[in-house]
Design an enzyme around this catalytic site. Structure first.
Site, mmCIF file in Angstrom:
data_model
loop_
_atom_site.group_PDB
_atom_site.id
_atom_site.type_symbol
_atom_site.label_atom_id
_atom_site.label_comp_id
_atom_site.label_asym_id
_atom_site.label_seq_id
_atom_site.Cartn_x
_atom_site.Cartn_y
_atom_site.Cartn_z
ATOM 1 N N HIS A 139 0.858 -1.175 0.000
ATOM 2 C CA HIS A 139 0.000 0.000 0.000
ATOM 3 C C HIS A 139 0.897 1.229 0.000
ATOM 4 O O HIS A 139 1.708 1.430 0.909
ATOM 5 C CB HIS A 139 -0.904 0.005 1.227
ATOM 6 C CG HIS A 139 -1.776 1.218 1.331
ATOM 7 N ND1 HIS A 139 -2.738 1.523 0.399
ATOM 8 C CD2 HIS A 139 -1.811 2.210 2.257
ATOM 9 C CE1 HIS A 139 -3.345 2.648 0.749
ATOM 10 N NE2 HIS A 139 -2.790 3.089 1.878
ATOM 11 N N LYS A 160 -0.894 10.791 0.802
ATOM 12 C CA LYS A 160 0.087 10.239 -0.146
ATOM 13 C C LYS A 160 -0.262 10.604 -1.597
ATOM 14 O O LYS A 160 0.595 11.075 -2.357
ATOM 15 C CB LYS A 160 0.159 8.709 0.001
ATOM 16 C CG LYS A 160 0.600 8.232 1.369
ATOM 17 C CD LYS A 160 0.739 6.731 1.424
ATOM 18 C CE LYS A 160 -0.576 6.009 1.232
ATOM 19 N NZ LYS A 160 -1.546 6.301 2.310
ATOM 20 N N ASP A 178 -1.823 3.872 -4.758
ATOM 21 C CA ASP A 178 -2.613 2.990 -3.891
ATOM 22 C C ASP A 178 -1.968 1.613 -3.713
ATOM 23 O O ASP A 178 -1.651 1.216 -2.615
ATOM 24 C CB ASP A 178 -4.054 2.841 -4.394
ATOM 25 C CG ASP A 178 -4.920 2.127 -3.378
ATOM 26 O OD1 ASP A 178 -4.883 2.513 -2.198
ATOM 27 O OD2 ASP A 178 -5.619 1.168 -3.758
ATOM 28 N N ARG A 244 15.744 15.678 13.270
ATOM 29 C CA ARG A 244 15.848 17.065 12.813
ATOM 30 C C ARG A 244 17.128 17.324 12.025
ATOM 31 O O ARG A 244 17.186 18.231 11.192
ATOM 32 C CB ARG A 244 15.794 18.017 14.014
ATOM 33 C CG ARG A 244 14.485 17.930 14.795
ATOM 34 C CD ARG A 244 14.401 18.989 15.866
ATOM 35 N NE ARG A 244 14.404 20.332 15.305
ATOM 36 C CZ ARG A 244 14.361 21.443 16.032
ATOM 37 N NH1 ARG A 244 14.335 21.354 17.348
ATOM 38 N NH2 ARG A 244 14.363 22.630 15.448
#
Length: 312
Positions: A139, A160, A178, A244
């Site tokens: 997926h 997405k 998908d 970060r």
């Protein structure tokens, strides 16, 4: 076990059908290995891989012509078994009569090409490896960003497909939305492609399904891509610490191969397409030897040294 018909092989590799047209859909290929039956022409069949495509080049054809008609037919009959999917003759070489007879007896198609033996062997192997490789359905969304296959994953509804649409508008290319069919080309590379029913299609909530090739042109799509990077989108959470500086290196295993992975937090106001694009470009820079994190560390260490010197 996955298989390919001889007709599919002939169509994909541009092979000419010399005989056995009616059996093209009935003969199945189940291995991507190819056999050049040199030893078998001498009569040695102890380890004959009958299930492979049998490829005849100049060496095999010229050697067979040195055999007597009786021995030639005997060997060809041993080569043509119920398992043998097809015979391929390269360089537009003439098909020996004994080969045509033996193949007809076992309903085995004979295919030909004007290409050299090495070239057609590579073409057939490349095609069969892609079709017969172990596959896994994932997926996610697969996008080509500056030639880099980026697999975007994340929970349903995280954005997405919308990110992929923005990337397409920025000039990048959609491979699959998908569902992504993932397969291993070799022990080092994993490729992805869309299921046939979803090729070129993108689902946007509130809009529905759109045809990317129809709306944005043929340059906005690709049929497959080597997956080089996984970008995982995750909803922003105060309770979770995200990387970060880019010093934390994640990996995700696909079909036994480890793929670099980056987790990016999603929050209202963040332009995910630009961030994913930057992540792909940064990854490419790292593979080419430039690491911004190392540069930052070096600059920081130099600054600390300078301050230490001034304070003495």
């Amino acid at each position: 076990m996955r298989s390919v018909t001889v007709k599919q092989l002939a169509d994909a590799c541009g092979l000419t059908v010399y005989s056995g047209q009616e059996y093209l859909d009935k003969r199945l290929i189940k291995t991507d290995d190819i056999s050049r039956p040199g030893l078998e022409l001498t009569g040695y069949f102890d380890y004959y891989p009958a299930e492979r495509v049998q490829l005849f080049g100049m060496t095999e054809i010229s050697f067979s012509q040195r055999l007597t008609s009786e021995n030639q037919l005997k060997v060809m009959r041993q080569l043509c078994t119920d398992e043998t999917p097809c015979l391929v003759v390269s360089r537009s070489l003439p098909v020996p009569e004994s080969m045509a007879t033996a193949a007809a007896e076992k309903n085995i198609p004979i295919l030909g090409t004007k290409s050299s033996t090495s070239r057609i062997a590579s073409r057939i192997t490349y095609y069969l490896q892609g079709q017969l490789a172990e596959r896994q359905s994932l997926h996610g969304v697969l996008v080509d960003i500056y030639g880099l296959g980026v697999l975007i994953t994340g929970d349903s509804g995280v954005g997405k497909s919308e990110t992929a649409l923005d990337l397409i508008k920025r000039g990048h290319r959609l491979i699959a939305d998908d569902r992504v069919e993932v397969y291993k080309k070799d022990e080092f590379t994993v490729y992805g492609e869309p299921p046939k029913i979803l090729a070129h299609l993108l689902e946007i909530r509130g809009v529905g399904i759109i045809d990317v090739m129809n709306l944005y042109g043929a340059g906005a799509v690709r049929t497959h891509a080597h997956i080089s990077l996984i970008v995982h989108l995750e909803n922003w959470s105060k309770d979770k610490q995200f990387d970060r500086l880019g010093s934390g290196e994640e990996e995700q295993e696909l079909l036994g191969i480890k793929i670099p992975k980056i987790t990016i937090p999603v929050k209202v106001g963040r332009n995910m397409a630009i961030i994913v694009e930057a992540a792909a470009m940064n990854y490419r820079a790292k593979t080419m030897g430039y690491d911004a994190t190392k540069t930052f560390d070096e600059n920081l260490n130099n600054l600390i040294k300078e301050n230490s010197t001034q304070n003495k």
